[in-house]
Design a protein around this motif. Structure first.
Motif, PDB file in Angstrom:
ATOM      1  N   ILE A   1      39.250 -16.179   9.726  1.00 56.08           N
ATOM      2  CA  ILE A   1      39.226 -15.814  11.138  1.00 56.08           C
ATOM      3  C   ILE A   1      40.654 -15.510  11.583  1.00 56.08           C
ATOM      4  CG2 ILE A   1      38.724 -16.666  13.454  1.00 56.08           C
ATOM      5  CD1 ILE A   1      36.239 -16.042  11.921  1.00 56.08           C
ATOM      6  N   TYR A   2      40.813 -14.470  12.384  1.00 52.46           N
ATOM      7  CA  TYR A   2      42.115 -14.005  12.870  1.00 52.46           C
ATOM      8  C   TYR A   2      42.994 -13.481  11.737  1.00 52.46           C
ATOM      9  CZ  TYR A   2      40.982 -16.199  17.319  1.00 52.46           C
ATOM     10  OH  TYR A   2      40.367 -16.538  18.501  1.00 52.46           O
ATOM     11  N   SER A   3      42.384 -13.119  10.612  1.00 52.16           N
ATOM     12  CA  SER A   3      43.144 -12.472   9.540  1.00 52.16           C
ATOM     13  C   SER A   3      43.024 -10.963   9.708  1.00 52.16           C
ATOM     14  CB  SER A   3      42.604 -12.881   8.165  1.00 52.16           C
ATOM     15  OG  SER A   3      42.800 -14.254   7.948  1.00 52.16           O
ATOM     16  N   PRO A   4      44.128 -10.252   9.790  1.00 53.20           N
ATOM     17  CA  PRO A   4      44.055  -8.794  10.026  1.00 53.20           C
ATOM     18  C   PRO A   4      43.376  -8.083   8.861  1.00 53.20           C
ATOM     19  CG  PRO A   4      46.294  -9.468   9.475  1.00 53.20           C
ATOM     20  CD  PRO A   4      45.517 -10.723   9.668  1.00 53.20           C
TER      21      PRO A   4
ATOM     22  N   LEU B   1      43.888 -18.728  -7.834  1.00 50.79           N
ATOM     23  CA  LEU B   1      45.213 -18.179  -7.554  1.00 50.79           C
ATOM     24  C   LEU B   1      45.261 -17.622  -6.133  1.00 50.79           C
ATOM     25  CD1 LEU B   1      45.679 -16.153 -10.880  1.00 50.79           C
ATOM     26  CD2 LEU B   1      46.309 -18.531 -10.454  1.00 50.79           C
ATOM     27  N   ASP B   2      46.466 -17.374  -5.655  1.00 49.44           N
ATOM     28  CA  ASP B   2      46.703 -16.751  -4.340  1.00 49.44           C
ATOM     29  C   ASP B   2      46.000 -17.514  -3.228  1.00 49.44           C
ATOM     30  OD1 ASP B   2      48.133 -14.800  -5.681  1.00 49.44           O
ATOM     31  OD2 ASP B   2      46.422 -13.451  -5.859  1.00 49.44           O
ATOM     32  N   VAL B   3      46.411 -18.737  -3.040  1.00 51.66           N
ATOM     33  CA  VAL B   3      45.761 -19.612  -2.056  1.00 51.66           C
ATOM     34  C   VAL B   3      46.665 -19.826  -0.845  1.00 51.66           C
ATOM     35  CG1 VAL B   3      44.312 -20.808  -3.732  1.00 51.66           C
ATOM     36  CG2 VAL B   3      46.649 -21.608  -3.354  1.00 51.66           C
ATOM     37  N   PHE B   4      47.535 -18.861  -0.523  1.00 51.31           N
ATOM     38  CA  PHE B   4      48.501 -19.073   0.549  1.00 51.31           C
ATOM     39  C   PHE B   4      47.869 -19.038   1.932  1.00 51.31           C
ATOM     40  CE2 PHE B   4      48.395 -14.575  -0.374  1.00 51.31           C
ATOM     41  CZ  PHE B   4      48.451 -13.956   0.864  1.00 51.31           C
ATOM     42  N   ARG B   5      46.615 -18.541   2.050  1.00 50.90           N
ATOM     43  CA  ARG B   5      45.945 -18.569   3.349  1.00 50.90           C
ATOM     44  C   ARG B   5      44.732 -19.486   3.318  1.00 50.90           C
ATOM     45  NH1 ARG B   5      45.520 -12.588   6.038  1.00 50.90           N
ATOM     46  NH2 ARG B   5      44.798 -11.922   3.973  1.00 50.90           N
ATOM     47  N   SER B   6      44.877 -20.615   2.626  1.00 48.38           N
ATOM     48  CA  SER B   6      43.749 -21.542   2.519  1.00 48.38           C
ATOM     49  C   SER B   6      43.504 -22.311   3.803  1.00 48.38           C
ATOM     50  CB  SER B   6      43.993 -22.532   1.372  1.00 48.38           C
ATOM     51  OG  SER B   6      44.031 -21.862   0.133  1.00 48.38           O
ATOM     52  N   PHE B   7      44.538 -22.513   4.618  1.00 49.30           N
ATOM     53  CA  PHE B   7      44.369 -23.256   5.864  1.00 49.30           C
ATOM     54  C   PHE B   7      44.075 -22.287   6.994  1.00 49.30           C
ATOM     55  CE2 PHE B   7      47.304 -25.853   3.291  1.00 49.30           C
ATOM     56  CZ  PHE B   7      46.483 -26.951   3.121  1.00 49.30           C
ATOM     57  N   PRO B   8      43.325 -22.714   8.002  1.00 45.22           N
ATOM     58  CA  PRO B   8      42.946 -21.802   9.092  1.00 45.22           C
ATOM     59  C   PRO B   8      44.152 -21.354   9.906  1.00 45.22           C
ATOM     60  CG  PRO B   8      42.259 -24.046   9.566  1.00 45.22           C
ATOM     61  CD  PRO B   8      42.708 -24.043   8.153  1.00 45.22           C
ATOM     62  N   ALA B   9      43.985 -20.225  10.571  1.00 50.84           N
ATOM     63  CA  ALA B   9      45.076 -19.626  11.334  1.00 50.84           C
ATOM     64  C   ALA B   9      45.325 -20.417  12.615  1.00 50.84           C
ATOM     65  CB  ALA B   9      44.746 -18.175  11.668  1.00 50.84           C
ATOM     66  N   ASP B  10      46.580 -20.362  13.061  1.00 54.84           N
ATOM     67  CA  ASP B  10      46.969 -20.977  14.327  1.00 54.84           C
ATOM     68  C   ASP B  10      46.757 -19.942  15.431  1.00 54.84           C
ATOM     69  OD1 ASP B  10      48.081 -22.273  16.436  1.00 54.84           O
ATOM     70  OD2 ASP B  10      49.989 -22.747  15.455  1.00 54.84           O
TER      71      ASP B  10
ATOM     72  N   ILE C   1      36.664 -26.281   4.412  1.00 52.26           N
ATOM     73  CA  ILE C   1      36.540 -24.821   4.474  1.00 52.26           C
ATOM     74  C   ILE C   1      35.065 -24.459   4.526  1.00 52.26           C
ATOM     75  CG2 ILE C   1      36.989 -22.653   3.268  1.00 52.26           C
ATOM     76  CD1 ILE C   1      39.442 -23.904   2.053  1.00 52.26           C
ATOM     77  N   GLN C   2      34.706 -23.602   5.451  1.00 51.61           N
ATOM     78  CA  GLN C   2      33.311 -23.202   5.609  1.00 51.61           C
ATOM     79  C   GLN C   2      32.978 -22.052   4.669  1.00 51.61           C
ATOM     80  OE1 GLN C   2      32.388 -21.166   9.173  1.00 51.61           O
ATOM     81  NE2 GLN C   2      30.206 -21.712   9.184  1.00 51.61           N
ATOM     82  N   ARG C   3      31.835 -22.119   4.078  1.00 53.01           N
ATOM     83  CA  ARG C   3      31.343 -20.973   3.308  1.00 53.01           C
ATOM     84  C   ARG C   3      30.998 -19.859   4.292  1.00 53.01           C
ATOM     85  NH1 ARG C   3      26.718 -18.414   2.077  1.00 53.01           N
ATOM     86  NH2 ARG C   3      26.471 -17.534  -0.036  1.00 53.01           N
ATOM     87  N   HIS C   4      31.475 -18.653   4.003  1.00 52.33           N
ATOM     88  CA  HIS C   4      31.271 -17.549   4.918  1.00 52.33           C
ATOM     89  C   HIS C   4      31.114 -16.261   4.115  1.00 52.33           C
ATOM     90  CE1 HIS C   4      35.584 -17.942   4.098  1.00 52.33           C
ATOM     91  NE2 HIS C   4      35.668 -16.634   4.280  1.00 52.33           N
ATOM     92  N   VAL C   5      30.818 -15.185   4.805  1.00 50.64           N
ATOM     93  CA  VAL C   5      30.551 -13.888   4.186  1.00 50.64           C
ATOM     94  C   VAL C   5      31.472 -12.860   4.827  1.00 50.64           C
ATOM     95  CG1 VAL C   5      28.819 -12.117   3.720  1.00 50.64           C
ATOM     96  CG2 VAL C   5      28.156 -14.520   3.754  1.00 50.64           C
ATOM     97  N   VAL C   6      32.082 -12.011   4.000  1.00 56.58           N
ATOM     98  CA  VAL C   6      32.939 -10.930   4.481  1.00 56.58           C
ATOM     99  C   VAL C   6      32.471  -9.623   3.862  1.00 56.58           C
ATOM    100  CG1 VAL C   6      34.921 -12.463   4.772  1.00 56.58           C
ATOM    101  CG2 VAL C   6      34.629 -11.214   2.626  1.00 56.58           C
ATOM    102  N   VAL C   7      32.970  -8.533   4.403  1.00 55.35           N
ATOM    103  CA  VAL C   7      32.668  -7.205   3.890  1.00 55.35           C
ATOM    104  C   VAL C   7      33.865  -6.731   3.079  1.00 55.35           C
ATOM    105  CG1 VAL C   7      32.085  -4.826   4.495  1.00 55.35           C
ATOM    106  CG2 VAL C   7      31.217  -6.728   5.885  1.00 55.35           C
TER     107      VAL C   7
ATOM    108  N   THR D   1      31.053 -16.630  13.417  1.00 57.75           N
ATOM    109  CA  THR D   1      32.447 -16.270  13.683  1.00 57.75           C
ATOM    110  C   THR D   1      32.859 -16.640  15.107  1.00 57.75           C
ATOM    111  OG1 THR D   1      31.698 -14.022  14.226  1.00 57.75           O
ATOM    112  CG2 THR D   1      32.499 -14.422  11.988  1.00 57.75           C
ATOM    113  N   ASN D   2      31.943 -16.525  16.050  1.00 57.82           N
ATOM    114  CA  ASN D   2      32.272 -16.940  17.423  1.00 57.82           C
ATOM    115  C   ASN D   2      32.518 -18.442  17.484  1.00 57.82           C
ATOM    116  OD1 ASN D   2      32.158 -14.386  18.591  1.00 57.82           O
ATOM    117  ND2 ASN D   2      29.954 -14.520  18.975  1.00 57.82           N
ATOM    118  N   LEU D   3      31.688 -19.203  16.762  1.00 60.57           N
ATOM    119  CA  LEU D   3      31.908 -20.650  16.708  1.00 60.57           C
ATOM    120  C   LEU D   3      33.258 -20.971  16.074  1.00 60.57           C
ATOM    121  CD1 LEU D   3      30.980 -23.580  17.001  1.00 60.57           C
ATOM    122  CD2 LEU D   3      29.778 -23.339  14.814  1.00 60.57           C
ATOM    123  N   GLN D   4      33.617 -20.246  15.021  1.00 61.02           N
ATOM    124  CA  GLN D   4      34.891 -20.495  14.361  1.00 61.02           C
ATOM    125  C   GLN D   4      36.067 -20.122  15.268  1.00 61.02           C
ATOM    126  OE1 GLN D   4      35.648 -21.982  11.414  1.00 61.02           O
ATOM    127  NE2 GLN D   4      33.488 -22.561  11.438  1.00 61.02           N
TER     128      GLN D   4
END
Length: 1366
Positions: free
Chosen positions: A686-689, A555-564, A521-527, A701-704
Motif C-alpha cells: 500500500i502506498y507503493s508507487p 531476496l530483495d526484502v527492503f520493503r517488507s515493512f508497511p509504508a509510513d 504481513i497480509q496476503r494480498h493480490v497485485v496486478v 486496500t481501503n482497510l489497509q
C-alpha cells in the motif's frame, strides 16, 4: 584434530567455562553442565598441571582449552591420549572408557602438515605481537581502561599490561588515600574538558624485543627434491645477539640448517635438535630470546575479558597521542598473514551453521556460537573488502560506472542503483539500510528453518555506502541459463516469476505464509506488469528462489515493512483530493480515495507531507505497539457491547449470538482483517508507487489504507507524548545521539520524526525540564545533516589529501568565522620545510569550502529532512548559547558517525577564527559497518525469565536464573556481547541486594570491562556501569576506588553531554557522599540544583538531595541549614505521600532530632559564655552503612515506589473474609431454627445452643480477621523498595481475587504480584525490611564529648547487605 586450529587462534580460541548452579526447572541438559572433572595433563614438554573439564565436552573442546593455557601456549598440533590410546577428537569426554576424575591425560605431539606448520607460526606470532595499549587505539578499537582508573600507586598510571585485574584491585583494597580532592576540571561549574584525561598515556615499557627479524628465507620455497624429503618452509631469524639462523620446517617440527645468504645447504646443522615448537628451538639458539620470551609470557598476560577479541569492531574516536609506529612490524614478511588463495563461501558457512541441530541445549549453544563466529568473520571480511574496494585496489566486474559491482573475498559488494522513484542517492542509501533490516526480520523468525536469507552487511567508508552479501548459490550461470524461463533458473516466487506449479513452489509458499504471519504481513493480490493477478505474501520487490544447494531463499526484502503514511506522496494526494492512479478503476478513469485520518490531524500536524526519499517505512516496534493499542480498544468495545446486552457473565454463559455479535462489531470498528477474531496484519505494498490492485481488492486496500493512516497518526498522538513523559520521569534518559536513537526506536519512532520531537518539547509546559532532551535532539539533527554533507564532500577528495580535507571540514564546522588559508601559502611552507621548490598554487575544490557555505548547506538539509528552519541559528555559537551544546560533544558524535579517528590531545574549540585542528590530528578513517545481530536464544530467554521473576519479587529465583543466563552468554560469546553486559549488571545488583557485596563487586568488574570493550569506553551505559561499581566498592570498604570510579563516570558524562543532565545529579550525590571537605558540599548542592530544575521541588530525587544536604550540615555542625533542608524534604513528602506515610513520619522524626540537637548546642554555647573563645560544636555524622544505603537509592539499585493497589487488595480481601464469615453465621442460624421447629420439647436447650453457636461463629469471624491481618504484609510495605533492572515495563499481574487463595501464597507471592506494574519489586523479605524511611531517619544522638561520631540513621531494620534480621 591437529589441523583444526584456526589461524590466529591462540589464547582467543577457548577459555575455561565456569559452571554455575541452576534452578530445578532447568532441563536435563543443563544438569549435565554441572558434571565437571579434574584431570591431570602431562607430556609435550610441559610440566604437569590440572585441568577442569566438563562431561559434555568433546575431546576437541578439551584440546582447544589446553591450547589456550599459559602452560601450553603457543604449542599446537597436539592430541590427547588416555592409557596409551589416542582419543578421538569427536568423542564426548564422559563416554570415554576408563575416564574418571583424576585421570592422567597425555599430550602427544602430532606430525605437522604444510598447513598446520603455518598455523603454528601464526600462534607464535600472536604471542610475539602482544599488543600494547597504544596498539589497541591505533587499530581503532575501544580499550578497557578500568585497570588504569583503579590504580593508586601513581597519578599518571595507565593500563596495567600483564597484571591480572582482580589481583591489582585487591592490592589496593586496604589502601588509605589522602587524595580526597577531585581535579578542578571535574568540579561543578567547570567548563574545562581535557581529552587527555579520558585515555591516559601508558607508562608501561614496550613489548620486549625477542628477535631482530623473522621472515621467510631467500631460499624459500623449497625446491622439488627437498619438498619430496619433507621440507615445508625455510625461515630466517636474526636474533638480538646479531646471529643469523636459517630454520627448516618439516613434519617433525623445526631444525637449524646450514644455509647462509650465499650458500643453500638444507642439511641439518651439527648437533641441532628438532623441536616440535618453534619457540623451543629459538630458546635453544638464543639465550637472549629465552630471557625475553619468559618475560613476555609472564608480564603481558591479560584476563580473558581483556585478551579475547570482540565479535565486532567497537570504534574508538580517539587514537594514540603519537601517530608514528612505535616499533617496526618485524613479522610481516613471514607470510602467515596473507589472504587464502580460495575465497570462503560465506553463504554456505552461514547456512550450514543455521542448519545445525537444535534438539538439546548443548546443540543450541553450539549452533548459536557457530552463527556468531561466522557472522563476526563475515563482518571483518566486509570491513577489509570495503577498504580495498573504495581505496581502488579492486576492479569492478561490470561495466556500469553508475552502479559498479565488485567481487572480493567471497563477497558481492555494490552501491546499488539510484532510482528516481525512491529519491536518488538518499533513496539508494535507504534501500540498502532497509534491506539489512528486512534480512534481520526474516532471520529472527523462530521456527522458519526452511526459509533462508543471504549474509548481509552495510558499510560506510569515505562517504560511500556499500552493500555486501555472500554469493547466492545458483545465481551465477551461462547466458543460455539466463535466457531460460524463470522456473528453470530457480525463480519460484515473485511478481515476475510467472504462473507455475511445482512441489518446490508449494513448499516455498508455505514457508512464506508462516513468515508473513510472524511479520504481520497480509496476503494480498497485485496486478503484474504483464496483466496477471499475482498473490503475494511479501512486498512486490521480493523474490523467492531455490538455489543449487536446494535451499529456499528470499531476496530483495527492503520493503517488507508497511509504508509510513505521514511521509507518502500518495497519502498527500489523497488528503488533497487529487486522483491517484491505481488499478482500481474502470474505463481508465482515476478515482479519488477516501481518507481515514483523525479529525483535525492534518491541519494540526502538517502531515502527510513529502520526504527527500520515497522509502519511509514503519518500524516493527511501532507495529507491535499499535497492535497492542488496537487490541486494548477491541477488548474495551467487546466489554461495552456485552454490558449493554445484559452483562459479560450472562452473555458468556448464555451461549447465544450476543457474544458473537459483540466480537464482530468490535473487529469491524478497530479494523481487524477478520470478523470472527482479532487479527491485525498490514499490506507492505500500500502506498507503493506503480503497484496496482484488482478491483476485487477494493475493500481490503481501503482497510489497509485506514490502518496505515491510523498507525502513522499513532506515532504523533501516542508514541511521541509517551516518549516525552518517559524522559520527564526518568533520570537515566538519553545522554547522547546513540542513546536517543535507541530510546526513540524502542517506542517505534523513526529518526525522521526528530523535528516533531523538538516541536513537541517546545510546546510542552515542561520545556525547561526537558532541555537536555531538546539539546540532544538538536545536536542529533545537526550531526545527521552534517554527515550527509560530509559524505558528498569527501567522495571527491584524493587519498593523498584526505587528512587535510577532513581537518578543513571540521574547522569550517566548528569555527564560526573560519577562513581557510591559501593553498599556495601552505604549499610554500611545506616546500620550505622539505627544501623543495614551490608546487602548483591551484586550489582544490574541497579547499574552497567556507564556514558560511557549510552552515547554509547543513541548515537546508535539516529543513528538508526534519522540517526545522530557524532552529539551528546562524552558526555553532548559536547551538552553544541557545541549547547548551558542547562543541566537544559535537566533535565526538561526528567522529563516531563517520569513522574518523583523532589524535588524543586537548583541543581548544572556542576560537572564533583560528583552526583548532590540523591535518596531523586526523589519524585514520575506519569503515562503519551495520550488520546482522545473531540472537543468543537460550541465554536471552533465561535473562527474560529472570526479569519476570524480579517483577514478581522472587529475588532468589531471579538470582539463580541470572547466573544461568550469564553462564550461557559465556558459553556462546565469551561474555563479549551487549546483552551479556546488561545481564552481568543486573546479576550484580541482585547479588548486592542478597547481601553478597563482594560477589556483586566481582561481577560488576566484568560488566565494566565488557561495556568498555563492546559498547565503547565513553558509551552512556559505560558511565552507569562505573557508577554501580563505585557503590559495590564502597560496600567493601574501598572508598578510594569508589571515588575514582565516580570521578571517571563524571568525566565521561561531562565529555559526552555536559553537566546539565539529570544523571549528573545522581553522580554528584554519590560524590558528595564519598568525598570529604568542601568539595562534598559543592557536589551535593549541584545535585540539588539539578534535581530541582529537572524534577521540581516535590519529587523523590529532590527530597533525597535535600536530606543529604541536611545530613552533611549536621556533620559540620550547621544545624540551622540542616533544619532548612530537612523542612524542604518534609514538605516534599507531605505533598507526595501525606502526613500518615512512613516516609513523612520518619522525616518528621529526623527534623525533630536536628532541632533538639541544635537547641542543645545553643544551650551549651550560652553556658560557656562570651569568655570562651573556642567552642567545639557537637556534630552528627552518618555511619558507613547509612552512606552506602543512600548511594544505593541514588543510583537506582533500590527505588521507592508507591502502590495504591496494595491497599485496595487489603480492603477487598477483608471484605471477602467478612462475607464468608457472615454466610457461615447465617447457615448456622438457619440450622438452629430448623432444629427448634422439629423439637419443641427441647426449646430451651436449643436456644442455649443457638446462642453459644452464634458466639462461637462471631469469635471465629474475629479470629479469622485477626489471622488474616497477621498474614498480610504490613501497611507500611505499601511503599516498597524495588530492584531497578533497566529492563523496561513488562506489565504486572493483577491482585489475586480467588476466594480459595492460600495463606502461603499470600505471604510468598503477594508483594511481587501487586507491585509488579511499572517497577521491578524486590523479594518480600527485602520489601518489609528496607524502606527509604529506614535510610533517612531514626537518628541516635550521642551525648558524649565534642567531636564524637554519632549515628544519623541508627535503628535500621536490616543489616548492611539488606537482609532482614531474624
Amino acid at each position: 584434530m591437529k589441523d583444526k586450529v584456526r589461524r590466529g587462534g591462540g589464547r582467543s580460541q577457548a577459555k575455561n567455562d565456569d559452571t554455575s548452579p541452576t534452578t530445578a526447572k532447568n532441563s536435563i541438559d543443563l544438569k549435565k553442565d554441572e558434571d565437571t572433572f579434574s584431570v591431570k595433563i602431562q607430556g609435550a614438554g610441559v610440566e604437569q598441571f590440572e585441568l577442569q573439564v566438563h562431561g559434555f565436552w568433546l575431546v576437541q573442546d578439551a584440546i582447544m582449552t589446553l591450547l589456550s593455557r599459559d602452560e601450553v601456549f603457543p604449542r599446537s598440533n597436539l592430541s590427547l591420549s588416555l592409557a596409551g590410546a589416542t582419543l578421538d577428537p569427536l568423542s564426548q569426554m564422559q563416554s570415554l572408557k576408563g575416564f574418571k576424575p583424576g585421570s592422567i591425560l597425555r599430550l602427544t605431539e602430532e606430525p605437522y602438515t604444510a598447513h598446520s606448520a603455518r598455523l603454528h607460526l601464526a600462534r607464535v606470532l600472536e604471542l610475539l605481537r602482544t599488543s600494547a595499549p597504544q596498539d589497541t587505539l591505533r587499530e581503532g578499537r575501544s580499550p578497557s581502561i578500568l585497570d588504569t582508573i583503579t590504580q593508586s600507586h601513581a597519578q599518571d598510571t595507565t593500563l596495567q599490561n600483564g597484571k591480572n585485574l582482580k589481583r591489582s584491585l585487591s592490592n589496593t583494597k586496604t589502601e588509605v588515600t589522602n587524595q580526597d580532592n577531585s581535579p578542578e576540571y571535574l568540579l561543578p561549574g567547570s567548563h574545562e574538558r581535557p581529552l587527555m584525561a579520558l585515555l591516559p598515556n601508558s607508562s608501561q615499557p614496550e613489548t620486549p624485543s625477542c628477535v631482530r627479524d623473522l621472515s621467510l628465507s631467500c631460499w624459500n620455497p623449497p625446491p622439488g627434491h627437498r619438498k619430496m624429503q619433507g621440507d615445508f618452509l625455510y625461515i630466517t631469524v636474526v636474533t638480538t645477539e646479531g646471529r643469523r639462523c636459517d630454520i627448516t620446517s618439516c613434519p617433525k617440527g623445526f631444525f637449524l640448517n646450514r644455509s647462509t645468504e650465499e650458500v643453500f645447504d638444507p642439511r641439518p646443522a651439527q648437533s641441532a635438535p628438532v623441536s616440535h615448537c618453534f619457540t623451543d628451538l629459538l630458546c635453544h639458539l638464543s639465550p637472549a630470546f629465552k630471557q625475553s620470551f619468559i618475560l613476555l609470557k609472564n608480564k603481558f598476560h591479560l584476563p580473558p575479558l581483556e585478551a579475547l577479541p570482540t565479535p565486532y569492531h567497537t570504534l574508538s574516536w580517539l587514537g594514540p597521542p603519537c601517530s608514528s609506529r612505535v616499533h617496526k612490524n618485524t613479522f610481516s614478511r613471514l607470510g602467515v598473514d596473507e589472504q587464502p588463495a580460495q575465497a570462503p563461501d560465506w553463504n554456505e558457512e552461514l547456512q550450514a551453521a543455521r542448519d545445525l541441530p537444535q534438539g538439546s541445549l548443548e546443540e543450541r549453544l553450539q549452533r548459536d556460537k557457530a552463527l556468531l563466529q561466522v557472522n563476526s568473520a563475515f563482518v571483518r571480511a566486509v570491513t577489509q573488502g570495503a577498504e580495498n574496494v573504495i581505496d581502488g585496489f579492486v576492479e569492478p566486474v561490470n561495466g556500469n560506472p553508475e552502479d559498479p559491482a565488485f567481487l572480493w573475498g567471497g563477497l558481492f559488494m555494490s552501491q546499488g542503483a539510484a532510482s528516481d522513484v525512491f529519491g536518488g542517492e538518499r533513496g539508494r542509501r535507504a534501500a540498502q539500510r532497509l534491506e539489512l533490516k528486512g534480512v534481520q526480520a526474516y532471520s529472527d523468525i523462530e521456527g522458519s528453518q526452511g526459509l533462508h536469507t543471504l549474509p548481509t552487511a552495510v558499510v560506510d567508508y569515505r562517504g560511500v555506502r556499500l552493500s555486501a552479501q555472500g554469493l547466492a548459490p545458483g545465481i551465477e550461470g551461462s547466458e543460455q541459463d539466463q535466457e531460460a524461463p524463470p522456473a528453470s533458473r530457480g525463480l519460484l516466487y515473485g511478481v515476475n516469476a510467472g504462473p507455475q506449479e511445482s512441489p518446490q513452489r508449494r513448499c516455498l509458499l508455505e514457508h512464506l505464509a508462516q513468515a508473513a504471519k510472524a511479520l504481520s504481513i497480509q496476503r494480498h493480490v497485485v496486478v503484474s506488469p504483464k496483466g496477471n493477478v499475482v498473490p503475494l505474501f511479501t512486498s512486490i520487490d521480493a523474490q523467492g528462489l531455490v538455489g543449487a544447494d536446494r535451499r529456499f531463499y528470499v531476496l530483495d526484502v527492503f520493503r517488507s515493512f508497511p509504508a509510513d503514511a505521514n511521509f507518502c506522496p500518495e497519502a498527500l494526494k489523497e488528503m488533497e483530493g487529487v486522483p491517484v492512479e491505481d488499478g482500481n478503476q474502470e474505463n481508465g478513469q482515476d478515482e479519488v480515495k477516501a481518507t481515514f485520518w483523525p479529525d483535525n490531524y492534518c491541519s494540526d500536524t502538517g502531515f502527510p507531507k513529502s520526504f527527500p526519499h520515497g522509502l519511509c517505512r514503519l518500524r516493527p516496534e511501532l507495529l507491535q505497539a499499535f497492535i497492542q493499542h488496537k487490541h486494548n480498544h477491541f477488548s474495551q468495545i467487546v466489554r461495552e457491547k456485552l454490558d449493554e446486552n445484559g452483562g459479560f457473565e450472562e452473555c458468556a454463559t448464555a451461549g447465544d449470538s450476543r457474544s458473537t455479535s459483540a466480537v464482530r462489531e468490535a473487529c469491524k470498528e478497530v479494523g481487524s482483517i477478520s470478523l470472527i477474531i482479532f487479527e491485525m496484519r498490514f499490506n507492505p505494498n500500500i502506498y507503493s508507487p506503480g503497484v496496482k490492485f484488482p478491483r476485487t481488492e477494493n475493500e481490503s486496500t481501503n482497510l489497509q489504507r485506514r490502518l496505515l493512516q491510523e498507525a502513522a497518526a499513532f506515532i504523533i498522538t501516542h508514541q511521541i507524548p509517551a516518549f516525552v513523559d518517559y524522559c520527564l520521569e526518568n533520570n537515566e534518559g538519553p545522554v547522547d545521539g546513540a542513546s536517543l536513537k535507541k530510546a526513540l526506536h524502542h517506542k517505534g519512532i523513526n529518526l525522521r520524526y526528530l523535528g516533531h520531537v523538538v516541536k513537541a518539547i517546545n510546546q510542552s509546559e515542561d520545556k525547561e525540564r526537558l532541555r537536555h532532551i531538546l539539546r540532544i535532539a538538536i545536536g542529533e539533527i545537526f550531526m545527521r545533516s552534517t554527515k550527509r554533507i560530509f559524505n558528498n564532500f569527501v567522495q571527491g577528495v584524493d587519498v593523498s589529501s584526505l587528512s587535510a580535507a577532513v581537518s578543513h571540514f571540521l574547522c569550517c564546522l566548528l569555527v564560526p568565522h573560519y577562513m581557510p588559508p591559501s593553498i599556495a601559502d601552505d604549499m610554500k611552507k611545506k616546500s620550505r620545510r622539505r627544501g623543495r621548490g614551490a608546487g602548483p598554487s591551484e586550489s582544490t575544490p574541497w579547499s574552497t569550502l567556507t564556514a558560511a557555505e557549510l552552515w547554509n548547506m547543513v541548515c537546508q538539509d535539516a529543513a528538508e529532512t526534519y522540517g526545522i528552519s530557524d532552529t539551528l541559528g546562524t552558526g555553532p555559537n548559536h547551538l552553544v548559547e541557545q541549547y547548551g551544546l558542547q562543541k566537544l560533544s559535537l566533535l565526538r558524535e561526528f567522529c563516531l558517525k563517520t569513522g574518523i579517528q583523532l589524535r588524543l590531545k586537548d583541543y581548544f574549540l572556542d576560537n572564533q577564527n583560528k583552526a583548532p585542528l590540523n591535518p596531523e590530528d586526523i589519524l585514520n578513517i575506519f569503515p562503519v559497518v551495520k550488520h546482522l545481530h545473531m540472537p543468543i536464544v537460550d541465554a536471552s530467554k533465561a535473562f527474560r525469565t529472570a526479569q519476570i521473576s524480579l517483577q514478581k519479587g522472587l529475588l532468589d529465583q531471579a538470582y539463580e536464573q541470572l547466573k544461568e543466563a550469564t553462564y550461557l552468554y559465556g558459553r556462546v560469546c565469551d561474555d563479549l556481547h551487549p546483552d551479556a553486559c546488561y545481564c552481568h549488571s543486573v546479576l550484580a545488583r541482585v547479588a548486592f541486594l542478597k547481601g553478597k557485596s563482594a560477589e556483586a563487586r566481582s561481577i560488576q568488574l566484568k560488566a565494566v570491562v565488557i561495556a568498555e570493550r563492546v559498547l565503547g569506553f565513553d558509551h552512556p551505559d559505560t558511565i552507569q556501569q562505573y557508577a554501580l561499581l563505585a557503590v559495590y566498592m564502597h560496600a567493601g570498604g574501598e572508598t578510594a576506588l569508589a571515588q575514582k570510579c565516580l570521578l571517571r563516570a563524571r568525566l565521561l558524562m561531562l565529555t559526552v553531554h555536559g553537566e546539565d543532565h539529570p544523571y549528573t545529579a545522581a553522580l554528584d550525590s554519590c560524590l558528595g557522599l564519598v568525598m570529604t571537605g568542601s568539595q562534598s558540599e559543592q557536589y551535593l548542592k549541584n545535585a540539588l540544583k539539578l534535581n530541582t530544575s529537572f524534577f521540581g521541588a516535590t519529587n523523590l530525587h529532590t527530597a533525597l538531595s535535600q536530606h543529604l544536604l541536611a545530613q552533611l550540615m549536621c556533620s559540620k555542625g550547621d544545624y540551622r541549614s540542616a533544619m532548612a533542608h530537612e523542612k524542604e524534604a518534609l514538605s516534599a513528602f507531605n505533598s507526595m505521600f501525606g502526613e500518615d506515610h512512613a516516609q513523612t513520619r520518619c522525616s518528621t522524626e529526623f527534623l525533630s532530632t536536628i532541632t533538639k540537637q541544635a537547641v542543645r548546642v545553643e544551650r551549651s554555647m550560652r553556658q560557656a559564655g562570651p569568655e570562651c573563645i573556642e567552642q567545639t560544636v557537637e556534630c552528627l555524622t552518618p555511619t558507613t552503612e547509612t552512606i552506602l544505603e543512600q548511594m544505593v537509592l541514588v543510583t537506582g539499585i533500590r527505588k521507592v515506589v508507591q502502590s495504591d493497589r496494595f491497599q485496595e487488595y487489603k480492603l477487598k480481601h477483608k471484605e471477602r473474609k467478612a462475607a464468608v464469615a457472615k454466610e457461615v453465621i447465617e447457615s448456622l442460624l438457619s440450622k438452629a431454627s430448623a432444629s427448634e421447629r422439629a423439637s419443641k420439647d427441647d426449646k430451651q436447650t436449643t436456644n442455649q445452643e443457638k446462642e453459644s453457636t452464634k458466639e462461637a461463629a462471631m469469635s471465629e469471624h474475629t479470629e479469622a480477621e485477626e489471622k488474616g491481618g497477621d498474614n498480610e504484609p504490613s501497611g507500611e510495605a505499601n511503599d516498597v523498595v524495588s530492584v531497578s533492572s533497566d529492563t523496561g515495563d513488562a506489565g504486572g499481574s493483577d491482585s489475586p481475587t480467588d476466594e480459595e487463595t492460600k495463606d502461603k501464597q499470600e505471604s510468598e507471592g503477594l508483594n511481587g504480584e501487586i507491585n509488579g506494574g511499572t517497577e521491578t519489586a524486590a523479594s518480600p523479605s527485602v520489601l518489609k525490611a528496607m524502606t527509604w524511611a529506614d535510610v533517612v531517619s531514626k537518628p541516635v544522638v550521642a551525648n558524649g564529648p565534642a567531636g564524637n561520631v554519632s549515628v544519623v540513621n541508627g535503628g535500621l531494620e536490616t543489616t548492611q547487605n539488606g537482609e532482614p534480621e531474624e
